[in-house]
Design an enzyme around this catalytic site. Structure first.
Site, short mmCIF file in Angstrom:
data_model
loop_
_atom_site.label_atom_id
_atom_site.label_comp_id
_atom_site.label_asym_id
_atom_site.label_seq_id
_atom_site.Cartn_x
_atom_site.Cartn_y
_atom_site.Cartn_z
CB CYS A 112 -0.95 0.00 1.18
SG CYS A 112 -2.02 -1.45 1.25
CG HIS A 237 -3.29 3.27 2.50
ND1 HIS A 237 -3.91 2.90 1.32
CD2 HIS A 237 -3.27 2.14 3.29
CE1 HIS A 237 -4.24 1.62 1.38
NE2 HIS A 237 -3.87 1.15 2.56
CG ASN A 267 -7.17 -0.86 1.51
OD1 ASN A 267 -6.39 -0.62 0.59
ND2 ASN A 267 -6.75 -1.22 2.71
#
Length: 312
Positions: A112, A237, A267
């Site tokens: 990520c 994020h 996500n």
């Protein structure tokens, strides 16, 4: 030389999957998902759509906003944990799709935090004088590595791509400071198992994220002799609304100064920051001369933060 972002773009698959849809395949419900993650829906690519297809469309948008042709790109970096295949790289595939015949190409794997690693790698290549324009893409088809029988993880993830063209910008603009980091001792907390499914220790990842994101943000701001009050917009994020809100509150940044695309996108791993950034730019939430902080964390464990003054 001042190096910054010349253009952004993002792409979302058309297939919308709501929390109510997930109720039909796992023991969950809309309220449980929303209160724990902040997600109402996510986009999932159909079987025939590859990571490279989404990366390609996001890249087109970034090139258009940067007012550059594909032939102007010297290097393509694609951050992903879900390439079409182990090789060739997604970067090589979109190099051909775009017609970027002058570009070198490679993928970056930092989960990520991958887009942050790609963005700073792009800056360093341009700093050397070797390259003038670098295309950085975060693209993921997480649906293909999601365990759809695990209700703790399958509700989190979505597919998509975001992109940025990096190059020289005006005086006082662009990337001003950065931090990249890793702690391999935490590798077991978030990883892909031998069945190609995401395994996550949610409690440990939460503890790591709510500490690391604020710490990294403060670090890149203090490198500039500034304070958190000077931040105009924070793009974290998009992992989980609880993580994002805990980090925001620790930083003392008002709610209207933080990007929140998670409600609609879920996500998206390495694609989440460039997607959220591109959406904020398109919606006019980021303005010329704003001080922006991009900050993320991921499996590895990895993390990264970038402070930049927005504008060309």
């Amino acid at each position: 030389m001042n190096i910054g972002i010349l253009g952004t773009g993002h792409y979302l698959p058309t297939n919308v999957v709501t929390n109510n849809d997930l109720e039909k395949i796992v023991d969950t419900n809309d309220e449980w998902i929303r209160t724990r993650t902040g997600i109402r829906e996510r986009r999932l690519a159909t079987e025939e759509v590859d990571t490279s297809d989404m990366a390609f469309h996001a890249a087109l948008g970034a090139l258009e906003e940067a007012n550059l042709a594909a032939e102007d790109i010297d290097l393509i970096l694609v951050a992903t944990v879900t390439p079409n295949t182990s090789f060739p790289s997604v970067a090589c595939i979109i190099q051909d799709q775009l017609g970027a015949k002058n570009a070198a190409a490679m993928d970056v794997s930092a989960a990520c935090a991958g887009f942050m690693y790609g963005l700073i790698t792009a800056k360093q290549f341009i700093d050397t004088g070797a390259y003038k324009h670098v295309l950085v893409v975060g693209a993921e088809k997480l649906s293909k590595i999601t365990d759809w029988s695990d209700r703790t993880t399958c509700v989190l993830f979505g597919d998509g791509a975001g992109a940025a063209v990096v190059g020289e910008v005006g005086e006082g603009k662009g990337i001003l400071s950065f931090e990249l980091g890793a702690n391999g001792a935490g590798a077991k907390e978030l990883y892909l198992n031998h069945d190609d499914h995401i395994i996550m220790n949610g409690r440990e990842v939460y503890k790591f994220a709510v500490r690391q994101m604020p710490d990294s943000t403060v670090n890149v701001i203090e490198q500039l002799g500034l304070s958190r009050d000077d931040v105009d917009y924070l793009v974290p994020h998009q992992a989980n609304i609880r993580i994002m809100e805990a980090a925001r509150e620790r930083l003392g940044i008002s709610e209207d100064k933080m990007a929140k695309s998670i409600e609609k996108f879920g996500n998206n791993s390495s694609a989440s920051i460039p997607m959220a950034l591109s959406e904020a730019v398109k919606e006019g939430k980021i303005k010329d001369n704003d001080l922006i902080v991009l900050v993320g964390f991921g499996g590895g464990l990895t993390w990264g933060a970038v402070a930049l003054r927005w504008g060309k």
